[in-house]
Design a protein around this motif. Structure first.
Motif, PDB file in Angstrom:
ATOM      1  N   ILE A   3       0.843  -1.201   0.000  1.00 23.50           N
ATOM      2  CA  ILE A   3       0.000   0.000   0.000  1.00 23.50           C
ATOM      3  C   ILE A   3       0.875   1.247   0.000  1.00 23.50           C
ATOM      4  N   GLY A   4       0.538   2.201  -0.861  1.00 23.62           N
ATOM      5  CA  GLY A   4       1.234   3.477  -0.912  1.00 23.62           C
ATOM      6  C   GLY A   4       0.405   4.583  -0.295  1.00 23.62           C
ATOM      7  N   ILE A   5       1.081   5.561   0.280  1.00 21.75           N
ATOM      8  CA  ILE A   5       0.409   6.707   0.900  1.00 21.75           C
ATOM      9  C   ILE A   5       0.777   7.973   0.139  1.00 21.75           C
ATOM     10  N   VAL A   6      -0.254   8.722  -0.260  1.00 18.86           N
ATOM     11  CA  VAL A   6      -0.089  10.027  -0.900  1.00 18.86           C
ATOM     12  C   VAL A   6      -0.747  11.067  -0.008  1.00 18.86           C
ATOM     13  N   THR A   7      -0.167  12.260   0.081  1.00 17.23           N
ATOM     14  CA  THR A   7      -0.818  13.349   0.814  1.00 17.23           C
ATOM     15  C   THR A   7      -0.431  14.681   0.165  1.00 17.23           C
ATOM     16  N   ASP A   8      -0.890  15.772   0.765  1.00 17.20           N
ATOM     17  CA  ASP A   8      -0.544  17.101   0.263  1.00 17.20           C
ATOM     18  C   ASP A   8       0.088  17.918   1.381  1.00 17.20           C
ATOM     19  N   THR A   9       0.729  19.015   1.015  1.00 17.14           N
ATOM     20  CA  THR A   9       1.459  19.807   2.005  1.00 17.14           C
ATOM     21  C   THR A   9       0.533  20.535   2.974  1.00 17.14           C
ATOM     22  N   ASN A  12       0.711  19.390   6.577  1.00 16.27           N
ATOM     23  CA  ASN A  12       1.901  19.710   7.383  1.00 16.27           C
ATOM     24  C   ASN A  12       2.983  18.632   7.320  1.00 16.27           C
ATOM     25  N   ILE A  13       3.124  18.033   6.161  1.00 15.41           N
ATOM     26  CA  ILE A  13       4.228  17.109   5.911  1.00 15.41           C
ATOM     27  C   ILE A  13       5.214  17.812   4.977  1.00 15.41           C
ATOM     28  N   SER A  14       6.469  17.864   5.371  1.00 19.27           N
ATOM     29  CA  SER A  14       7.475  18.527   4.542  1.00 19.27           C
ATOM     30  C   SER A  14       8.035  17.546   3.516  1.00 19.27           C
ATOM     31  N   PRO A  15       8.632  18.066   2.439  1.00 19.80           N
ATOM     32  CA  PRO A  15       9.268  17.168   1.464  1.00 19.80           C
ATOM     33  C   PRO A  15      10.325  16.262   2.089  1.00 19.80           C
ATOM     34  N   ALA A  16      11.102  16.783   3.031  1.00 24.03           N
ATOM     35  CA  ALA A  16      12.142  15.970   3.666  1.00 24.03           C
ATOM     36  C   ALA A  16      11.529  14.821   4.458  1.00 24.03           C
ATOM     37  N   GLU A  17      10.463  15.105   5.207  1.00 23.20           N
ATOM     38  CA  GLU A  17       9.781  14.049   5.957  1.00 23.20           C
ATOM     39  C   GLU A  17       9.184  13.011   5.020  1.00 23.20           C
ATOM     40  N   ARG A 124      -1.999  15.845   9.615  1.00 28.28           N
ATOM     41  CA  ARG A 124      -0.654  15.266   9.643  1.00 28.28           C
ATOM     42  C   ARG A 124      -0.625  13.969  10.451  1.00 28.28           C
ATOM     43  N   ASN A 125      -1.227  13.993  11.618  1.00 26.36           N
ATOM     44  CA  ASN A 125      -1.185  12.826  12.494  1.00 26.36           C
ATOM     45  C   ASN A 125      -1.908  11.629  11.883  1.00 26.36           C
ATOM     46  N   LEU A 126      -2.947  11.886  11.108  1.00 27.76           N
ATOM     47  CA  LEU A 126      -3.632  10.795  10.420  1.00 27.76           C
ATOM     48  C   LEU A 126      -2.741  10.203   9.320  1.00 27.76           C
ATOM     49  N   VAL A 127      -2.060  11.066   8.586  1.00 30.60           N
ATOM     50  CA  VAL A 127      -1.143  10.586   7.544  1.00 30.60           C
ATOM     51  C   VAL A 127      -0.046   9.717   8.152  1.00 30.60           C
ATOM     52  N   LEU A 128       0.538  10.178   9.238  1.00 30.24           N
ATOM     53  CA  LEU A 128       1.624   9.432   9.875  1.00 30.24           C
ATOM     54  C   LEU A 128       1.135   8.101  10.431  1.00 30.24           C
ATOM     55  N   GLU A 129      -0.075   8.095  10.979  1.00 27.78           N
ATOM     56  CA  GLU A 129      -0.632   6.845  11.492  1.00 27.78           C
ATOM     57  C   GLU A 129      -0.874   5.859  10.359  1.00 27.78           C
ATOM     58  N   HIS A 259       4.663  22.345  16.470  1.00 29.32           N
ATOM     59  CA  HIS A 259       4.670  22.365  15.012  1.00 29.32           C
ATOM     60  C   HIS A 259       4.416  23.771  14.493  1.00 29.32           C
ATOM     61  N   GLN A 260       5.164  24.150  13.487  1.00 28.16           N
ATOM     62  CA  GLN A 260       4.882  25.393  12.774  1.00 28.16           C
ATOM     63  C   GLN A 260       3.916  25.062  11.642  1.00 28.16           C
ATOM     64  N   VAL A 261       2.788  25.765  11.591  1.00 29.49           N
ATOM     65  CA  VAL A 261       1.760  25.410  10.619  1.00 29.49           C
ATOM     66  C   VAL A 261       2.168  25.831   9.213  1.00 29.49           C
ATOM     67  N   ALA A 262       1.783  25.019   8.248  1.00 31.89           N
ATOM     68  CA  ALA A 262       2.161  25.243   6.862  1.00 31.89           C
ATOM     69  C   ALA A 262       1.463  26.467   6.282  1.00 31.89           C
ATOM     70  N   GLY A 263       1.934  26.866   5.106  1.00 33.87           N
ATOM     71  CA  GLY A 263       1.465  28.104   4.494  1.00 33.87           C
ATOM     72  C   GLY A 263      -0.013  28.154   4.199  1.00 33.87           C
ATOM     73  N   VAL A 264      -0.653  27.000   3.923  1.00 33.00           N
ATOM     74  CA  VAL A 264      -2.082  27.004   3.604  1.00 33.00           C
ATOM     75  C   VAL A 264      -2.901  27.551   4.767  1.00 33.00           C
ATOM     76  N   VAL A 265      -2.418  27.388   5.986  1.00 34.51           N
ATOM     77  CA  VAL A 265      -3.058  27.992   7.158  1.00 34.51           C
ATOM     78  C   VAL A 265      -2.513  29.399   7.365  1.00 34.51           C
ATOM     79  N   GLY A 266      -1.211  29.557   7.213  1.00 31.24           N
ATOM     80  CA  GLY A 266      -0.557  30.835   7.481  1.00 31.24           C
ATOM     81  C   GLY A 266      -1.049  31.982   6.627  1.00 31.24           C
TER      82      GLY A 266
END
Length: 287
Positions: A3-9, A12-17, A124-129, A259-266
């Motif tokens: 199973i693969g996981i896809v998400t969007d920024t 609050n997931i960074s490219p490095a993570e 973010r926490n749902l993606v990580l889980e 956590h510092q919130v991503a730009g979509v919230v900022g």
């Protein structure tokens, strides 16, 4: 099952993570004076806040394009038996619908779109889980069950330090925003699967923060399951660190991060946002 996981920024997931965890990440766009930047890839969270501070106009954000989703799915669809694409709330972004359109055009039998109905740290926490469950060899059905369970029990309380950005972005009528600023009104917003609701409008930042803390405590008192409380902020790290210290004084067992919130919230909150995100402690829960 592979199973693969896809998400969007917006989650609050960074490219490095994403690269480290083998999560496939699609960027939102952050727009300054008509110039679009791929969130996280061309503009980090730190760079976004610096650029927003220096800009004379309020930036905006845009959902990932159909092409970005289509290309991502096309690239990875043959690598997996199933793909779960997890995205920020469809209430504030068209990412879910755009992802669904692209998935249908690539292979709807293999790609499942999951609307967190949340945003930022909660999503973010749902993606990580989901990724943890994939790595543990859990089934697709078990992962979806866990995500549904988690999103219904995830809540955030956030405090806007200023209404300048949200007023200029059109989310609050200009005259209302200016009047609220004039009399130092601070809105406390609850984020959950019920949407974004103003819980209370409080005068002065100090009173508003204390009121938000009471909302957090009251919500925690209703919980039966183990939980994690994390601190979210725009660009006020010292305030966030102080908030976490206060949290630990009352709940010393808590292990949540800052956590510092991503730009979509900022783009809407500005740099002075502070809040608490409450999610199930999945490591202590069997479903």
């Amino acid at each position: 099952m592979n199973i693969g996981i896809v998400t969007d920024t917006g989650c609050n997931i960074s490219p490095a993570e994403a690269e480290q965890l083998n999560i496939h990440l699609v960027p939102l766009e952050l727009i300054f004076d008509g110039v679009a930047y791929a969130d996280g890839f061309e503009l980090s969270i730190e760079e976004f806040y610096k650029m927003m501070e220096a800009s004379e106009s309020v930036p905006t954000s845009s959902q990932p394009t159909y092409g970005a989703f289509y290309e991502m799915y096309q690239e990875i669809v043959d690598q997996y038996d199933k793909i779960i694409s997890i995205h920020l709330s469809s209430e504030i972004s068209g990412a879910v619908e755009t992802a669904r359109m692209a998935a249908n055009d690539v292979d709807s039998s293999k790609i499942s779109i999951f609307d967190t109905e949340l945003v930022s740290v909660l999503s973010r926490n749902l993606v990580l889980e989901a990724k943890k469950l994939v790595d543990a060899g859990q089934s697709y059905e078990q992962i979806i069950k866990r995500l549904e369970y988690g999103k219904e029990r995830s809540v955030a309380y956030i405090l806007f330090g200023s209404l300048e950005n949200v007023t200029k972005s059109g989310r609050v009528p200009g005259l209302v925003g200016k009047f609220a600023e004039l009399i130092q009104i601070k809105p406390i917003v609850k984020v959950s699967t019920d949407g974004f609701e103003v819980e209370k409008m409080v005068r002065t930042s100090k009173r508003a923060f204390k009121t938000m803390q009471s909302f957090v405590s009251n919500y925690i008192d209703t919980l039966d399951d183990p939980y994690i409380v994390e601190v979210a902020h725009g660009d006020i790290l010292k305030r966030a660190e102080d908030a976490r210290e206060e949290l630990l004084q009352k709940y010393p067992e808590q292990k949540g991060d800052i956590h510092q919130v991503a730009g979509v919230v900022g783009v809407h909150s500005g740099p002075d946002l502070i809040g608490f995100a409450i999610t199930p402690d999945f490591s202590e829960i069997e479903i």
